[in-house]
Scaffold this motif. Structure first.
Motif, PDB file in Angstrom:
ATOM      1  N   GLY A 240     -17.903  31.594  -6.153  1.00  0.00           N
ATOM      2  CA  GLY A 240     -16.713  31.920  -6.923  1.00  0.00           C
ATOM      3  C   GLY A 240     -15.431  31.575  -6.196  1.00  0.00           C
ATOM      4  O   GLY A 240     -14.487  31.031  -6.791  1.00  0.00           O
ATOM      5  N   THR A 241     -15.362  31.863  -4.895  1.00  0.00           N
ATOM      6  CA  THR A 241     -14.148  31.566  -4.132  1.00  0.00           C
ATOM      7  C   THR A 241     -13.972  30.058  -3.944  1.00  0.00           C
ATOM      8  O   THR A 241     -12.858  29.536  -4.049  1.00  0.00           O
ATOM      9  N   GLU A 242     -15.076  29.346  -3.687  1.00  0.00           N
ATOM     10  CA  GLU A 242     -14.994  27.882  -3.530  1.00  0.00           C
ATOM     11  C   GLU A 242     -14.544  27.230  -4.834  1.00  0.00           C
ATOM     12  O   GLU A 242     -13.740  26.291  -4.829  1.00  0.00           O
TER      13      GLU A 242
ATOM     14  N   GLU B 186     -22.751  11.439 -13.845  1.00  0.00           N
ATOM     15  CA  GLU B 186     -21.485  10.753 -14.073  1.00  0.00           C
ATOM     16  C   GLU B 186     -20.313  11.710 -13.851  1.00  0.00           C
ATOM     17  O   GLU B 186     -20.393  12.895 -14.186  1.00  0.00           O
ATOM     18  N   HIS B 187     -19.224  11.181 -13.290  1.00  0.00           N
ATOM     19  CA  HIS B 187     -18.021  11.992 -13.108  1.00  0.00           C
ATOM     20  C   HIS B 187     -17.497  12.452 -14.465  1.00  0.00           C
ATOM     21  O   HIS B 187     -17.400  11.663 -15.413  1.00  0.00           O
ATOM     22  N   ASP B 188     -17.185  13.751 -14.558  1.00  0.00           N
ATOM     23  CA  ASP B 188     -16.697  14.315 -15.803  1.00  0.00           C
ATOM     24  C   ASP B 188     -15.738  15.455 -15.454  1.00  0.00           C
ATOM     25  O   ASP B 188     -16.163  16.581 -15.186  1.00  0.00           O
ATOM     26  N   SER B 189     -14.433  15.154 -15.452  1.00  0.00           N
ATOM     27  CA  SER B 189     -13.438  16.145 -15.040  1.00  0.00           C
ATOM     28  C   SER B 189     -13.432  17.364 -15.942  1.00  0.00           C
ATOM     29  O   SER B 189     -13.277  18.497 -15.467  1.00  0.00           O
ATOM     30  N   ALA B 190     -13.592  17.150 -17.246  1.00  0.00           N
ATOM     31  CA  ALA B 190     -13.580  18.282 -18.183  1.00  0.00           C
ATOM     32  C   ALA B 190     -14.741  19.232 -17.894  1.00  0.00           C
ATOM     33  O   ALA B 190     -14.581  20.461 -17.917  1.00  0.00           O
ATOM     34  N   ALA B 191     -15.912  18.678 -17.615  1.00  0.00           N
ATOM     35  CA  ALA B 191     -17.074  19.510 -17.300  1.00  0.00           C
ATOM     36  C   ALA B 191     -16.872  20.215 -15.959  1.00  0.00           C
ATOM     37  O   ALA B 191     -17.282  21.374 -15.792  1.00  0.00           O
ATOM     38  N   ALA B 192     -16.234  19.533 -15.007  1.00  0.00           N
ATOM     39  CA  ALA B 192     -15.965  20.151 -13.709  1.00  0.00           C
ATOM     40  C   ALA B 192     -15.053  21.363 -13.879  1.00  0.00           C
ATOM     41  O   ALA B 192     -15.309  22.435 -13.317  1.00  0.00           O
ATOM     42  N   VAL B 193     -13.985  21.200 -14.665  1.00  0.00           N
ATOM     43  CA  VAL B 193     -13.058  22.307 -14.916  1.00  0.00           C
ATOM     44  C   VAL B 193     -13.787  23.471 -15.585  1.00  0.00           C
ATOM     45  O   VAL B 193     -13.592  24.641 -15.232  1.00  0.00           O
ATOM     46  N   LYS B 194     -14.646  23.157 -16.540  1.00  0.00           N
ATOM     47  CA  LYS B 194     -15.398  24.195 -17.266  1.00  0.00           C
ATOM     48  C   LYS B 194     -16.247  25.031 -16.318  1.00  0.00           C
ATOM     49  O   LYS B 194     -16.177  26.279 -16.334  1.00  0.00           O
ATOM     50  N   TRP B 195     -17.036  24.379 -15.471  1.00  0.00           N
ATOM     51  CA  TRP B 195     -17.969  25.122 -14.620  1.00  0.00           C
ATOM     52  C   TRP B 195     -17.272  25.758 -13.430  1.00  0.00           C
ATOM     53  O   TRP B 195     -17.632  26.870 -13.017  1.00  0.00           O
ATOM     54  N   TYR B 196     -16.240  25.083 -12.874  1.00  0.00           N
ATOM     55  CA  TYR B 196     -15.446  25.730 -11.836  1.00  0.00           C
ATOM     56  C   TYR B 196     -14.814  27.003 -12.392  1.00  0.00           C
ATOM     57  O   TYR B 196     -14.771  28.045 -11.734  1.00  0.00           O
ATOM     58  N   GLY B 197     -14.323  26.908 -13.632  1.00  0.00           N
ATOM     59  CA  GLY B 197     -13.668  28.053 -14.255  1.00  0.00           C
ATOM     60  C   GLY B 197     -14.602  29.230 -14.429  1.00  0.00           C
ATOM     61  O   GLY B 197     -14.214  30.382 -14.210  1.00  0.00           O
ATOM     62  N   ARG B 198     -15.837  28.963 -14.830  1.00  0.00           N
ATOM     63  CA  ARG B 198     -16.802  30.051 -15.023  1.00  0.00           C
ATOM     64  C   ARG B 198     -17.149  30.722 -13.699  1.00  0.00           C
ATOM     65  O   ARG B 198     -17.318  31.934 -13.632  1.00  0.00           O
ATOM     66  N   ALA B 199     -17.275  29.902 -12.648  1.00  0.00           N
ATOM     67  CA  ALA B 199     -17.572  30.487 -11.329  1.00  0.00           C
ATOM     68  C   ALA B 199     -16.369  31.258 -10.797  1.00  0.00           C
ATOM     69  O   ALA B 199     -16.517  32.357 -10.252  1.00  0.00           O
ATOM     70  N   ALA B 200     -15.169  30.693 -10.969  1.00  0.00           N
ATOM     71  CA  ALA B 200     -13.953  31.349 -10.479  1.00  0.00           C
ATOM     72  C   ALA B 200     -13.696  32.667 -11.184  1.00  0.00           C
ATOM     73  O   ALA B 200     -13.014  33.542 -10.642  1.00  0.00           O
ATOM     74  N   ALA B 201     -14.245  32.820 -12.383  1.00  0.00           N
ATOM     75  CA  ALA B 201     -14.092  34.078 -13.133  1.00  0.00           C
ATOM     76  C   ALA B 201     -14.922  35.201 -12.519  1.00  0.00           C
ATOM     77  O   ALA B 201     -14.885  36.334 -13.017  1.00  0.00           O
ATOM     78  N   GLN B 202     -15.654  34.883 -11.453  1.00  0.00           N
ATOM     79  CA  GLN B 202     -16.433  35.892 -10.732  1.00  0.00           C
ATOM     80  C   GLN B 202     -15.920  35.969  -9.288  1.00  0.00           C
ATOM     81  O   GLN B 202     -16.591  35.541  -8.355  1.00  0.00           O
ATOM     82  N   PRO B 203     -14.696  36.484  -9.094  1.00  0.00           N
ATOM     83  CA  PRO B 203     -14.099  36.508  -7.753  1.00  0.00           C
ATOM     84  C   PRO B 203     -14.927  37.318  -6.773  1.00  0.00           C
ATOM     85  O   PRO B 203     -15.547  38.321  -7.123  1.00  0.00           O
ATOM     86  N   GLY B 204     -14.945  36.842  -5.534  1.00  0.00           N
ATOM     87  CA  GLY B 204     -15.673  37.540  -4.490  1.00  0.00           C
ATOM     88  C   GLY B 204     -17.138  37.183  -4.397  1.00  0.00           C
ATOM     89  O   GLY B 204     -17.831  37.630  -3.493  1.00  0.00           O
ATOM     90  N   THR B 205     -17.636  36.361  -5.335  1.00  0.00           N
ATOM     91  CA  THR B 205     -19.038  35.968  -5.304  1.00  0.00           C
ATOM     92  C   THR B 205     -19.209  34.687  -4.506  1.00  0.00           C
ATOM     93  O   THR B 205     -18.262  33.930  -4.300  1.00  0.00           O
ATOM     94  N   GLU B 206     -20.448  34.454  -4.050  1.00  0.00           N
ATOM     95  CA  GLU B 206     -20.764  33.199  -3.380  1.00  0.00           C
ATOM     96  C   GLU B 206     -20.645  32.081  -4.407  1.00  0.00           C
ATOM     97  O   GLU B 206     -21.327  32.088  -5.424  1.00  0.00           O
TER      98      GLU B 206
END
Length: 359
Positions: A247-249, A225-245
């Motif tokens: 992380g940039t996306e 199911e679409h869940d914007s809050a969960a999307a922000v949470k997991w995008y945020g955790r990946a983005a906190a690792q800049p330069g990783t595969e």
């Protein structure tokens, strides 16, 4: 319109609805030939005068000597800093003596052409030697090669089973790869619940690509199911690792959401910071989004010179729309001196990629 990154779930770009099975005669002959090739390589390494201690490797394996751990650590440090020659000098004698970790690292270097010509056959055999000793990295790496059919006959069942073995030892990449098989129905019936569970397991271990993909699943409602809050949470955790595969996306997609794409309160400053992070990491979509922001004053003051900078980076990466728009800027003199010659160059580059506006 600002764009989200689209990263296809893949090990090495493989999709197939059913299992490909090992051909008993052809596969065995192929395997024996490749094992012979790697065996000769290791014999050459063992006889190398730079490593005289390997002459009696069968009796006193280097993998068991007191200095092997220090040598392995030195090789890993060299690899981290992309000093491939130093890494090879450490890994080769250890691999020749049977050190499973060195074999796995050496396989990875052959797979990705790091300091050596790419050779998937040698990579597959080295992974197999290491996997036979229970090395999780090698089990996952061998699974990826079986899935793609790189360096050995393609076999999705073997890939599936190897991912399970590696995941059982705590390998986050293997959990991600296995989850991807179930979500995309690669060799197994689609099972979104199992696939999402495996992605979460990998993401909880801190693997940025799994975190990004999990965010994307929630963002688009693909296998859940679409869940914007969960999307922000997991995008945020990946983005906190800049330069990783991944992380940039993730940084680009999170920027879109902060810029008004939904799921979180609008924050133009946060969006621009994330776009820059992703763009500086080489994400072409973020580069295109930054130039749009500067060109049209979306969340930032108009600045054609800054837009031109990001247009050029995106165009250099092969983005046809950026190439076309650079042509427009040179044709009209927007932030740059007018030049029909430069305009024509970029229009032609975009037209060669079937960009209709450029044509």
């Amino acid at each position: 319109t600002l764009f989200r990154s689209h990263y296809h779930r893949k090990a090495v770009g493989v999709t197939h609805p059913g299992f490909d099975h090992w051909n008993a005669s052809g596969g065995r002959a192929f395997k024996e030939a490749t094992m012979h090739r790697v065996g000769m390589l290791l014999l050459v390494l063992a006889a190398c005068p730079l490593f005289p201690s390997l002459a009696n490797a069968a009796e006193t394996p280097l993998a068991d000597t007191a200095g092997s751990s220090a040598s392995l650590r030195a090789g890993l440090d060299a690899l981290k800093h992309k000093n491939y020659a130093a890494a090879l000098a450490r890994f080769k004698p250890l691999a020749a003596a049977g050190n499973a970790e060195a074999q796995a690292q050496l396989a990875r270097m052959y797979e990705h052409a790091e300091g050596v010509p790419r050779d998937d056959e040698i990579a597959a055999s080295l992974y197999e030697m290491s996997a036979d000793q229970g090395n999780a990295m090698a089990e996952n790496g061998l699974g990826v090669l079986y899935e793609s059919g790189s360096g050995l006959p393609r076999d999705l069942r073997k890939a599936h089973d190897l991912y399970i073995e590696a995941m059982a030892k705590g390998d986050a990449k293997a959990a991600y790869n296995l989850g991807r098989l179930y979500i995309d129905s690669i060799g197994v019936p689609q099972d979104c619940e199992k696939g999402m569970g495996l992605l979460r397991e990998s993401a909880r271990q801190g693997y940025a690509l799994a975190q990004y993909m999990l965010g994307k699943e929630y963002d688009y409602g693909i296998c859940t199911e679409h869940d914007s809050a969960a999307a922000v949470k997991w995008y945020g955790r990946a983005a906190a690792q800049p330069g990783t595969e991944g992380g940039t996306e993730a940084a680009n997609n999170l920027a879109v959401m902060y810029g008004g794409g939904g799921g979180t309160p609008k924050d133009a400053n946060r969006a621009m910071a994330l776009y820059r992070q992703a763009a500086n990491g080489g994400n072409v979509t973020a580069q295109v989004n930054l130039r749009k922001s500067y060109e049209f004053g979306d969340g930032v003051k108009k600045n054609y010179s800054e837009a031109l900078k990001w247009y050029r980076l995106a165009a250099k990466s092969g983005d046809d729309q950026a190439q076309n728009n650079l042509g427009i800027m040179y044709e009209r003199g927007l932030g740059v001196a007018k030049s029909t010659l430069e305009a024509a160059k970029y229009y032609l580059a975009a037209a060669d990629q079937d960009n209709q506006d450029a044509q």
